[in-house]
Design an enzyme around this catalytic site. Structure first.
Site, PDB file in Angstrom:
ATOM      1  N   SER A 144       0.867  -1.089   0.197  1.00 42.89           N
ATOM      2  CA  SER A 144      -0.218  -0.206  -0.388  1.00 42.89           C
ATOM      3  C   SER A 144       0.767   1.285   0.073  1.00 42.89           C
ATOM      4  O   SER A 144       2.105   0.970   0.021  1.00 42.89           O
ATOM      5  CB  SER A 144      -0.660   0.284   0.912  1.00 42.89           C
ATOM      6  OG  SER A 144      -1.362   0.856   1.587  1.00 42.89           O
ATOM      7  N   TYR A 157      -3.402  -0.988  10.411  1.00 40.82           N
ATOM      8  CA  TYR A 157      -2.478  -1.061   8.502  1.00 40.82           C
ATOM      9  C   TYR A 157      -1.449  -0.275   7.808  1.00 40.82           C
ATOM     10  O   TYR A 157      -1.178  -1.488   7.098  1.00 40.82           O
ATOM     11  CB  TYR A 157      -4.232  -0.194   8.199  1.00 40.82           C
ATOM     12  CG  TYR A 157      -4.311  -0.231   6.534  1.00 40.82           C
ATOM     13  CD1 TYR A 157      -4.649  -1.089   5.689  1.00 40.82           C
ATOM     14  CD2 TYR A 157      -3.498   0.495   5.082  1.00 40.82           C
ATOM     15  CE1 TYR A 157      -4.692  -1.719   4.200  1.00 40.82           C
ATOM     16  CE2 TYR A 157      -4.008   0.004   4.500  1.00 40.82           C
ATOM     17  CZ  TYR A 157      -4.792  -0.907   3.610  1.00 40.82           C
ATOM     18  OH  TYR A 157      -4.827  -1.342   2.785  1.00 40.82           O
TER      19      TYR A 157
END
Length: 273
Positions: A144, A157
């Site tokens: 990401s 995350y």
């Protein structure tokens, strides 16, 4: 760089194929003539993805929770029952979790790590023997933008996506010279439903949660179809790393230039109208 990684006639397994980037990857691979094994926890989403694909390809659907160790362990046999082999593994499935570290329950933190990181590790372990049977195979792991930078409110995350990044780089070094290559992907803000499906701490007020979801979603602008094309072109070129979107490229450069001081600069940039 060598010859292109040809996708026509190959077989690819995609997790998280029931929507978003996973669905867009399935459609882009199908356009290239690639046979597909589609996996997702959302059976209805899987069916819709399969419905959107052209006829003439070998397509299988597999309901899978990538946080389930036993389900992953049994998947290779299910893939072998339908497909003669596997050439491309795309570890795309992932979830989000909002809230500061103090707000996030340990069980929720573990839930996210179990899907975003352990899912990648276990899928890779389960399918590496099958990939090694191919004369030319590749693993594609989606990290990401938050595998490059670590904003507040994203401890779980970011931890998972930094872990995917490190795992992918080390695995690529271990597999160097073999028939299996590795690509790690850092998407920026791709217009998926991840912000609205994110898990939030139980004690966050509904209106605060709604504002947070809306703000996060406002940064998700790149079409999944465009992201899929960027990813697959990088795979075809055997790229070890791909930054998806202008935001990812800018942030990656800023982090390289200011590794300990990028966040105040980014905060000022995000406040500009």
């Amino acid at each position: 760089m060598g010859d292109p990684f040809v996708l026509a006639g190959r077989t690819a397994l995609i997790t998280g194929a029931g929507g978003g980037i996973g669905r867009a990857l399935a459609q882009a691979l199908a356009r290239r003539g690639c046979h597909l094994a589609l996996a997702d926890i959302d059976a209805a989403g899987l069916s819709e993805t399969a419905r959107l694909l052209p006829a003439g390809l070998r397509i299988s659907q597999h309901r899978l929770d990538v946080g389930d160790r036993e389900a992953i362990a049994s998947l290779p046999a299910a893939i072998r029952a339908v497909h003669p082999g596997l050439d491309l593994l795309v570890n795309n499935a992932g979830v989000a979790l909002g809230g500061t570290f103090d707000q996030v329950a340990e069980a929720d933190f573990e839930w996210l790590i179990g899907i975003n990181f352990w899912g990648v590790v276990r899928m890779t372990r389960a399918f590496l023997p099958l990939l090694r049977e191919s004369p030319d195979a590749r693993i594609v792991n989606l990290s990401s933008l938050y595998g490059l930078i670590a904003p507040p409110g994203q401890t779980a995350y970011a931890a998972s996506k930094f872990a995917v990044r490190g795992f992918s780089h080390a695995l690529a070094h271990e597999l160097a010279g073999s028939s299996v290559g590795v690509t790690v992907v850092h998407p920026g803000g791709v217009a998926t439903r991840i912000a609205y499906s994110a898990r939030l701490p139980a004690d966050i007020a509904p209106e605060e949660g709604a504002r947070g979801r809306a703000l996060a979603n406002s940064y998700l602008k790149l079409a999944p179809e465009r992201a899929a094309e960027i990813i697959l072109r990088a795979v075809e070129r055997r790229r070890a790393r791909v930054l998806v979107g202008t935001d990812a490229r800018i942030v990656a450069l800023l982090e390289r230039l200011m590794p300990a001081a990028y966040w105040p600069v980014l905060t000022r940039l995000m406040r500009r109208p």
